[in-house]
Write an enzyme that holds these catalytic residues in place. Structure first.
Site, PDB file in Angstrom:
ATOM      1  N   GLU A   1       0.839  -1.207   0.000  1.00  0.00           N
ATOM      2  CA  GLU A   1       0.000   0.000   0.000  1.00  0.00           C
ATOM      3  C   GLU A   1       0.875   1.258   0.000  1.00  0.00           C
ATOM      4  O   GLU A   1       0.601   2.214  -0.717  1.00  0.00           O
ATOM      5  CB  GLU A   1      -0.905   0.028   1.234  1.00  0.00           C
ATOM      6  CG  GLU A   1      -1.992  -1.021   1.241  1.00  0.00           C
ATOM      7  CD  GLU A   1      -2.816  -0.964   2.502  1.00  0.00           C
ATOM      8  OE1 GLU A   1      -3.998  -0.572   2.395  1.00  0.00           O
ATOM      9  OE2 GLU A   1      -2.296  -1.297   3.584  1.00  0.00           O
TER      10      GLU A   1
ATOM     11  N   TYR B 269     -12.465  28.325   1.816  1.00  0.00           N
ATOM     12  CA  TYR B 269     -12.397  26.888   1.571  1.00  0.00           C
ATOM     13  C   TYR B 269     -11.328  26.507   0.560  1.00  0.00           C
ATOM     14  O   TYR B 269     -10.857  25.371   0.563  1.00  0.00           O
ATOM     15  CB  TYR B 269     -13.757  26.284   1.207  1.00  0.00           C
ATOM     16  CG  TYR B 269     -14.558  26.989   0.162  1.00  0.00           C
ATOM     17  CD1 TYR B 269     -14.319  26.806  -1.183  1.00  0.00           C
ATOM     18  CD2 TYR B 269     -15.610  27.824   0.543  1.00  0.00           C
ATOM     19  CE1 TYR B 269     -15.092  27.438  -2.132  1.00  0.00           C
ATOM     20  CE2 TYR B 269     -16.388  28.457  -0.408  1.00  0.00           C
ATOM     21  CZ  TYR B 269     -16.116  28.270  -1.748  1.00  0.00           C
ATOM     22  OH  TYR B 269     -16.875  28.892  -2.695  1.00  0.00           O
TER      23      TYR B 269
ATOM     24  N   ILE C 255      -5.724   5.406   8.188  1.00  0.00           N
ATOM     25  CA  ILE C 255      -6.420   6.606   7.742  1.00  0.00           C
ATOM     26  C   ILE C 255      -6.877   7.432   8.948  1.00  0.00           C
ATOM     27  O   ILE C 255      -7.065   8.638   8.835  1.00  0.00           O
ATOM     28  CB  ILE C 255      -7.590   6.290   6.769  1.00  0.00           C
ATOM     29  CG1 ILE C 255      -8.590   5.307   7.360  1.00  0.00           C
ATOM     30  CG2 ILE C 255      -7.038   5.794   5.443  1.00  0.00           C
ATOM     31  CD1 ILE C 255      -9.796   5.016   6.461  1.00  0.00           C
TER      32      ILE C 255
ATOM     33  N   LYS D 219     -11.373   4.916   1.984  1.00  0.00           N
ATOM     34  CA  LYS D 219     -10.320   4.129   1.344  1.00  0.00           C
ATOM     35  C   LYS D 219     -11.000   3.018   0.555  1.00  0.00           C
ATOM     36  O   LYS D 219     -11.834   2.285   1.100  1.00  0.00           O
ATOM     37  CB  LYS D 219      -9.411   3.556   2.439  1.00  0.00           C
ATOM     38  CG  LYS D 219      -8.248   2.762   1.963  1.00  0.00           C
ATOM     39  CD  LYS D 219      -7.394   2.365   3.175  1.00  0.00           C
ATOM     40  CE  LYS D 219      -6.210   1.556   2.755  1.00  0.00           C
ATOM     41  NZ  LYS D 219      -5.341   1.226   3.894  1.00  0.00           N
TER      42      LYS D 219
END
Length: 120
Positions: free
Chosen positions: A21, A53, A72, A100
Site C-alpha cells: 500500500e 475553503y 487513515i 479508502k
C-alpha cells in the site's frame, strides 16, 4: 450552526499498513465539514469574514502529499490538527471523513470510511 462542506476531495497517497500500500499508493477521498457562523460573511459578502475553503483545500492537499500514515485515522487526525491550529478561532467544530477503496480484505464492499471530529 452554519456549515461549509467540501465533499469527495480525491488524493493519491501512500498510506497503509502493508508495504504494498505504501509502495504502490492509492486514491483516498476526503470530506470536510466546517461548522461556524456565516452570518457576517453573508451580510458583508467578504471572504475575510469566513473560512476560505480554497485555503482549507490547499492545507489538506499539502498534508496528504507530505505525510504517510499506516492508518487513515492517523491521516484524519493530522489534518484535523493542521486545521485546528489555523482556524480554531473561527470554527466551532470540524468533521472529517476519509474513505479508502483499495483495502486488501477478502470481502465485497465499496469502501472503508472513518469519521472524526473536533469541537472548539
Amino acid at each position: 450552526m452554519d456549515k461549509i462542506r467540501i465533499n469527495n476531495l480525491k488524493f493519491y497517497t501512500h498510506n497503509g499498513v502493508l508495504k504494498e500500500e505504501k509502495r504502490l499508493g492509492q486514491q483516498l477521498e476526503i470530506d470536510i465539514e466546517l461548522q461556524l457562523s456565516l452570518r457576517k460573511a453573508g451580510e458583508t459578502d467578504d471572504v475575510s469574514q469566513t473560512v476560505n475553503y480554497a485555503e482549507v483545500n490547499e492545507k489538506i492537499a499539502q498534508h496528504t502529499s507530505h505525510y504517510s500514515y499506516d492508518l487513515i485515522e492517523g491521516l484524519a487526525s493530522g489534518i484535523l490538527d493542521d486545521l485546528e491550529s489555523t482556524y480554531s478561532k473561527q470554527l466551532k467544530k470540524i468533521i472529517i471523513r476519509v474513505r479508502k477503496y483499495s483495502v486488501p480484505m477478502p470481502s465485497i464492499f465499496d469502501n472503508i470510511e472513518i469519521e472524526m471530529e473536533r469541537e472548539f
